[in-house]
Design a protein around this motif. Structure first.
Motif, mmCIF file in Angstrom:
data_model
loop_
_atom_site.group_PDB
_atom_site.id
_atom_site.type_symbol
_atom_site.label_atom_id
_atom_site.label_comp_id
_atom_site.label_asym_id
_atom_site.label_seq_id
_atom_site.Cartn_x
_atom_site.Cartn_y
_atom_site.Cartn_z
ATOM 1 N N ARG A 191 -0.756 1.128 3.152
ATOM 2 C CA ARG A 191 -0.260 2.482 2.852
ATOM 3 C C ARG A 191 -0.251 2.745 1.343
ATOM 4 N NH1 ARG A 191 3.291 1.557 7.561
ATOM 5 N NH2 ARG A 191 4.748 0.439 6.247
ATOM 6 N N THR B 170 2.093 -4.902 11.372
ATOM 7 C CA THR B 170 2.986 -3.741 11.321
ATOM 8 C C THR B 170 4.065 -3.850 12.399
ATOM 9 O OG1 THR B 170 3.120 -1.314 11.441
ATOM 10 C CG2 THR B 170 1.435 -2.341 12.802
ATOM 11 N N ALA B 171 5.254 -3.420 12.068
ATOM 12 C CA ALA B 171 6.311 -3.325 13.075
ATOM 13 C C ALA B 171 6.380 -1.895 13.600
ATOM 14 C CB ALA B 171 7.649 -3.734 12.472
ATOM 15 N N ARG B 172 6.291 -0.926 12.686
ATOM 16 C CA ARG B 172 6.433 0.489 13.057
ATOM 17 C C ARG B 172 5.153 1.089 13.594
ATOM 18 N NH1 ARG B 172 7.426 3.728 8.365
ATOM 19 N NH2 ARG B 172 6.883 2.051 6.950
ATOM 20 N N ALA C 41 -1.330 -11.195 -7.980
ATOM 21 C CA ALA C 41 -1.349 -11.004 -9.427
ATOM 22 C C ALA C 41 -0.013 -10.398 -9.846
ATOM 23 C CB ALA C 41 -2.491 -10.072 -9.823
ATOM 24 N N THR D 14 6.392 -8.579 0.860
ATOM 25 C CA THR D 14 7.082 -8.854 2.129
ATOM 26 C C THR D 14 6.311 -9.892 2.940
ATOM 27 O OG1 THR D 14 7.839 -6.562 2.126
ATOM 28 C CG2 THR D 14 8.009 -7.758 4.217
ATOM 29 N N VAL D 15 5.013 -9.699 2.993
ATOM 30 C CA VAL D 15 4.161 -10.615 3.751
ATOM 31 C C VAL D 15 4.094 -11.987 3.061
ATOM 32 C CG1 VAL D 15 1.728 -11.029 4.316
ATOM 33 C CG2 VAL D 15 2.827 -8.904 5.001
ATOM 34 N N GLY E 270 2.396 -2.268 4.415
ATOM 35 C CA GLY E 270 2.879 -1.631 3.184
ATOM 36 C C GLY E 270 1.770 -1.526 2.156
ATOM 37 N N THR E 271 0.970 -2.558 2.054
ATOM 38 C CA THR E 271 -0.146 -2.555 1.102
ATOM 39 C C THR E 271 -1.242 -1.606 1.569
ATOM 40 O OG1 THR E 271 0.371 -4.768 0.323
ATOM 41 C CG2 THR E 271 -1.912 -4.054 0.057
ATOM 42 N N GLY F 121 1.463 -7.558 0.713
ATOM 43 C CA GLY F 121 2.273 -7.532 -0.490
ATOM 44 C C GLY F 121 3.412 -8.542 -0.436
ATOM 45 N N GLU G 248 -3.371 -11.463 1.014
ATOM 46 C CA GLU G 248 -3.398 -10.765 -0.278
ATOM 47 C C GLU G 248 -2.180 -9.868 -0.492
ATOM 48 O OE1 GLU G 248 -6.869 -9.424 -2.172
ATOM 49 O OE2 GLU G 248 -8.225 -10.260 -0.680
ATOM 50 N N ILE H 22 4.547 -7.110 -9.199
ATOM 51 C CA ILE H 22 3.202 -7.023 -8.602
ATOM 52 C C ILE H 22 2.687 -5.579 -8.591
ATOM 53 C CG2 ILE H 22 3.480 -9.092 -7.208
ATOM 54 C CD1 ILE H 22 3.980 -7.246 -4.767
ATOM 55 N N ASP H 23 3.486 -4.673 -9.110
ATOM 56 C CA ASP H 23 3.093 -3.263 -9.166
ATOM 57 C C ASP H 23 4.092 -2.610 -10.131
ATOM 58 O OD1 ASP H 23 1.867 -0.834 -8.601
ATOM 59 O OD2 ASP H 23 2.503 -0.716 -6.517
ATOM 60 N N ASP I 129 -1.727 0.891 -1.399
ATOM 61 C CA ASP I 129 -2.896 0.644 -2.249
ATOM 62 C C ASP I 129 -4.196 1.156 -1.630
ATOM 63 O OD1 ASP I 129 -1.110 -0.638 -3.850
ATOM 64 O OD2 ASP I 129 -1.893 -2.661 -3.527
ATOM 65 N N PRO J 219 7.141 -9.675 15.290
ATOM 66 C CA PRO J 219 6.003 -10.583 15.156
ATOM 67 C C PRO J 219 6.325 -11.699 14.151
ATOM 68 C CG PRO J 219 5.313 -8.294 14.957
ATOM 69 C CD PRO J 219 6.819 -8.297 14.886
ATOM 70 N N GLN K 93 7.151 -14.018 3.751
ATOM 71 C CA GLN K 93 7.244 -14.590 5.105
ATOM 72 C C GLN K 93 6.413 -15.855 5.239
ATOM 73 O OE1 GLN K 93 6.868 -11.901 8.470
ATOM 74 N NE2 GLN K 93 7.394 -10.224 7.106
HETATM 75 N N1 LIG Z 1 -0.336 -7.527 -7.322
HETATM 76 C C1 LIG Z 1 -0.786 -7.934 -6.153
HETATM 77 O O1 LIG Z 1 -1.448 -8.978 -6.066
HETATM 78 C C2 LIG Z 1 -0.503 -7.119 -4.938
HETATM 79 C C3 LIG Z 1 -1.189 -7.364 -3.743
HETATM 80 C C4 LIG Z 1 -0.871 -6.606 -2.629
HETATM 81 C C5 LIG Z 1 0.106 -5.626 -2.712
HETATM 82 N N2 LIG Z 1 0.730 -5.419 -3.897
HETATM 83 C C6 LIG Z 1 1.807 -4.415 -3.974
HETATM 84 O O2 LIG Z 1 2.789 -4.765 -3.016
HETATM 85 C C7 LIG Z 1 3.486 -3.575 -2.666
HETATM 86 C C8 LIG Z 1 3.583 -3.532 -1.150
HETATM 87 O O3 LIG Z 1 4.347 -4.647 -0.748
HETATM 88 P P1 LIG Z 1 5.384 -4.518 0.439
HETATM 89 O O4 LIG Z 1 6.205 -5.758 0.421
HETATM 90 O O5 LIG Z 1 6.047 -3.197 0.357
HETATM 91 O O6 LIG Z 1 4.427 -4.433 1.684
HETATM 92 P P2 LIG Z 1 3.539 -5.469 2.492
HETATM 93 O O7 LIG Z 1 4.032 -6.872 2.379
HETATM 94 O O8 LIG Z 1 2.103 -5.201 2.171
HETATM 95 O O9 LIG Z 1 3.783 -4.914 3.958
HETATM 96 C C9 LIG Z 1 5.068 -4.901 4.507
HETATM 97 C C10 LIG Z 1 4.936 -4.267 5.852
HETATM 98 O O10 LIG Z 1 4.126 -5.096 6.670
HETATM 99 C C11 LIG Z 1 4.614 -5.061 8.007
HETATM 100 N N3 LIG Z 1 5.101 -6.398 8.316
HETATM 101 C C12 LIG Z 1 5.346 -7.422 7.459
HETATM 102 N N4 LIG Z 1 5.736 -8.491 8.140
HETATM 103 C C13 LIG Z 1 5.723 -8.163 9.432
HETATM 104 C C14 LIG Z 1 6.012 -8.843 10.626
HETATM 105 N N5 LIG Z 1 6.393 -10.139 10.630
HETATM 106 N N6 LIG Z 1 5.911 -8.176 11.778
HETATM 107 C C15 LIG Z 1 5.512 -6.889 11.802
HETATM 108 N N7 LIG Z 1 5.218 -6.187 10.705
HETATM 109 C C16 LIG Z 1 5.331 -6.826 9.548
HETATM 110 C C17 LIG Z 1 5.719 -4.033 8.039
HETATM 111 O O11 LIG Z 1 5.014 -2.836 8.285
HETATM 112 P P3 LIG Z 1 5.604 -1.494 8.922
HETATM 113 O O12 LIG Z 1 6.413 -0.908 7.816
HETATM 114 O O13 LIG Z 1 4.382 -0.706 9.249
HETATM 115 O O14 LIG Z 1 6.400 -1.863 10.120
HETATM 116 C C18 LIG Z 1 6.229 -4.082 6.602
HETATM 117 O O15 LIG Z 1 6.889 -2.910 6.203
HETATM 118 C C19 LIG Z 1 2.706 -2.412 -3.233
HETATM 119 O O16 LIG Z 1 3.382 -1.959 -4.378
HETATM 120 C C20 LIG Z 1 1.385 -3.041 -3.621
HETATM 121 O O17 LIG Z 1 0.790 -2.400 -4.721
HETATM 122 C C21 LIG Z 1 0.456 -6.118 -4.993
#
Ligand SMILES: NC(=O)c1ccc[n+]([C@@H]2O[C@H](COP(=O)([O-])OP(=O)(O)OC[C@H]3O[C@@H](n4cnc5c(N)ncnc54)[C@H](OP(=O)(O)O)[C@@H]3O)[C@@H](O)[C@H]2O)c1
Length: 245
Positions: free
Chosen positions: A71, A103-105, A27, A175-176, A68-69, A173, A171, A34-35, A73, A151, A179
């Motif tokens: 942590r 997660t990587a970390r 969304a 970054t995912v 990230g999500t 965030g 779903e 997205i936030d 959300d 990964p 990818q």
């Molecule tokens: N509006 C919407 O529909 C919606 C939905 C979901 C989230 N959100 C928002 O999205 C934001 C978060 O997004 P984000 O991009 O920061 O986080 P994210 O995509 O949820 O997670 C990113 C984290 O996932 C891990 N990761 C991703 N790809 C990886 C891979 N190939 N291998 C290993 N680990 C991997 C890493 O974790 P580590 O850091 O632990 O290594 C990375 O830091 C928040 O603000 C949330 O509110 C919005």
């Protein structure tokens, strides 16, 4: 009850060609955020749309979000509707789909609702160097899987397929999502646009910079546009599997 990882489970997953049907869900605001930039979770969907998302989740075998999500959300990722849960159980399924994170970390809070809410199986795909630490940290709350270093989404999908996941909902965030989109591993995108602007470049966008299979020379196909109260859902077909899915 979740199964604690056994030493045999904590091994690098093999790559294979099979993968589940992948449905991305997101969304955004009118200006593509997205936030917002605050600590609080920004509500973009409305109740009617959240009920739709609940039904889409109920039709999937697993739901994946990035660490990230988890942590940011602290999502529950369970089916809210009692009726949908009952229907799944009548079909011989668990009340809610499996929960999956990447997660990587390995810096995940064992008290996060991802781990503590619901009886669904929980999988954590973890970069090799952090597997031991994460397994210890989560202490049986989830199955921690060595997904290589770094990964790769196709490896994760192959392992999910081997575990019986045929339909996966991703779903976020950003970054995912980036990818899966960038790797051409998405079959369908549900993009909901909320009727307001965020207007703050410190806030996260749907996806950041990158090369995507859909560009001005290769436009994605719109499968459906639906108004849901004050939001609009656009369903994009990103692969030929979409119609069959
Ligand atoms: N509006 C919407 O529909 C919606 C939905 C979901 C989230 N959100 C928002 O999205 C934001 C978060 O997004 P984000 O991009 O920061 O986080 P994210 O995509 O949820 O997670 C990113 C984290 O996932 C891990 N990761 C991703 N790809 C990886 C891979 N190939 N291998 C290993 N680990 C991997 C890493 O974790 P580590 O850091 O632990 O290594 C990375 O830091 C928040 O603000 C949330 O509110 C919005």
């Amino acid at each position: 009850m979740d199964t604690a990882p056994t030493p045999a489970e904590v091994t690098a997953v093999p790559a294979s060609t099979g993968r589940p049907y992948v449905l991305l869900s997101c969304a955004t605001s009118i200006d593509g955020y997205i936030d917002d930039a605050t600590e609080q979770r920004l509500l973009l969907s409305n109740d009617e749309d959240l009920a739709r998302i609940d039904a889409v989740r109920a039709g999937c075998d697993a739901i994946l979000v990035g660490a990230g999500t988890v942590r940011c959300d602290d999502p529950r990722l369970v089916i809210r509707s009692e009726g949908l849960r009952r229907t799944r159980v009548a079909r011989g399924l668990a009340p809610s789909p499996m929960k999956v994170t990447l997660t990587a970390r390995g810096d995940l809070d064992p008290a996060a609702r991802f781990f503590t809410v619901g009886d669904a199986e929980k999988l954590v795909y973890c970069a090799s160097p952090a597997v031991d630490k994460t397994t210890e940290l989560l202490d049986g709350l989830a199955t921690v899987i060595d997904a290589g270093d770094p990964p790769a989404p196709d490896v994760v999908l192959a392992d999910l397929a081997a575990r019986g996941v045929r339909r996966l909902m991703v779903e976020g965030g950003g970054t995912v999502h980036a990818q899966f989109l960038g790797a051409g591993l998405a079959d369908e995108l549900h993009l909901v646009v909320a009727p307001f602007f965020v207007g703050d470049c410190r806030a996260p966008r749907f996806v950041g910079d990158g090369r995507f299979p859909w560009h001005p020379g290769r436009r994605a196909r719109v499968a459906e546009v639906r108004q849901i109260g004050d939001v609009v859902l656009v369903r994009y077909a990103l692969s030929e599997r979409c119609d069959a899915g």
